[in-house]
Design an enzyme around this catalytic site. Structure first.
Site, PDB file in Angstrom:
ATOM      1  N   LYS A 117       1.416   4.415   7.182  1.00 28.86           N
ATOM      2  CA  LYS A 117       0.579   5.251   6.322  1.00 28.86           C
ATOM      3  C   LYS A 117       0.994   6.716   6.453  1.00 28.86           C
ATOM      4  O   LYS A 117       1.650   7.108   7.419  1.00 28.86           O
ATOM      5  CB  LYS A 117      -0.902   5.133   6.731  1.00 28.86           C
ATOM      6  CG  LYS A 117      -1.511   3.748   6.568  1.00 28.86           C
ATOM      7  CD  LYS A 117      -1.700   3.365   5.122  1.00 28.86           C
ATOM      8  CE  LYS A 117      -2.419   2.020   4.994  1.00 28.86           C
ATOM      9  NZ  LYS A 117      -1.549   0.905   5.421  1.00 28.86           N
ATOM     10  N   SER A 119       0.805  -1.221   0.000  1.00 28.82           N
ATOM     11  CA  SER A 119       0.000   0.000   0.000  1.00 28.82           C
ATOM     12  C   SER A 119       0.840   1.274   0.000  1.00 28.82           C
ATOM     13  O   SER A 119       0.296   2.368  -0.138  1.00 28.82           O
ATOM     14  CB  SER A 119      -0.950   0.024   1.204  1.00 28.82           C
ATOM     15  OG  SER A 119      -0.264   0.355   2.387  1.00 28.82           O
TER      16      SER A 119
END
Length: 205
Positions: free
Chosen positions: A161, A124
């Protein structure tokens, strides 16, 4: 310079024990001891490559007998400015996974201000050039600026993230369009803890 002397200087310069170097390189401790005491003088090229990668030096520095071009008339070896730090399990770049407290040892550049490292699992964060298997170096801090990449603990599961503080909540943004942003309300933020800011990474690519 003989292999055992070059290896000893590099190991000491990196502040590593034989056991730590064994863990980092994948070379058995018994094999390392034989190299360090001169019992083994001609290891395989694969062994030298593993040791060079772990020590952060060109593999030519470890060729026995000073036969490699980089060792000719080299005199003494320059100290490699690296330091050891804990590699604390894995962190997800995708679905969050458990961040355990069992750790190995890795090294980073001495100038990098970080406290620990985590190995990435998932894809991701590929838009930030962070890929599956990479090692991310984390500086421990309780909050980060908007847009910073951070290691975040979600109910004992860690994920990597970009962090954004939004109205009445927090957004964790992946860097891959295949994954949706993770949005949390203020109430949900009680179960979220920022472990620290990502300040560097080491890629296998």
């Amino acid at each position: 310079m003989e292999l055992r002397e070059a290896l000893s200087k590099l190991k000491t310069g990196n502040g590593l024990t034989t056991e730590q170097l064994s863990q980092m390189s994948g070379v058995p401790k018994g094999t390392l001891n034989k190299l360090l005491n001169g019992e083994t003088k001609n290891p395989t090229g694969a062994t030298l490559k593993k040791l060079a990668d772990a020590l952060g030096c060109p593999v030519e520095l470890l060729y026995p007998g000073g036969g490699a071009p980089a060792l000719k008339n080299a005199g003494d070896l320059m100290r490699v400015h690296r330091r050891a730090l804990p590699l604390l399990g894995e962190i997800a770049a995708g679905v969050p996974i458990y961040a355990d407290e069992q750790f190995e040892v890795t090294t980073c550049d001495e100038s990098l201000h970080c406290d620990f490292a985590l190995r990435v699992r998932g894809d991701s964060m590929t838009g930030a050039r962070i890929h599956d298997g990479d090692i991310v170096f984390i500086r421990r801090q309780e909050d980060v600026d908007d847009g910073d990449i951070a290691a975040v603990l979600l109910n004992d599961e860690a994920t990597l993230k970009r962090v954004y503080h939004i109205k009445n909540g927090l957004q964790l943004l992946p860097m891959n369009p295949r994954y949706a942003p993770m949005v949390f309300t203020l109430d949900e933020c009680d179960s979220i803890r920022i472990l620290g800011k990502a300040v560097g990474f080491q890629s296998n690519l």
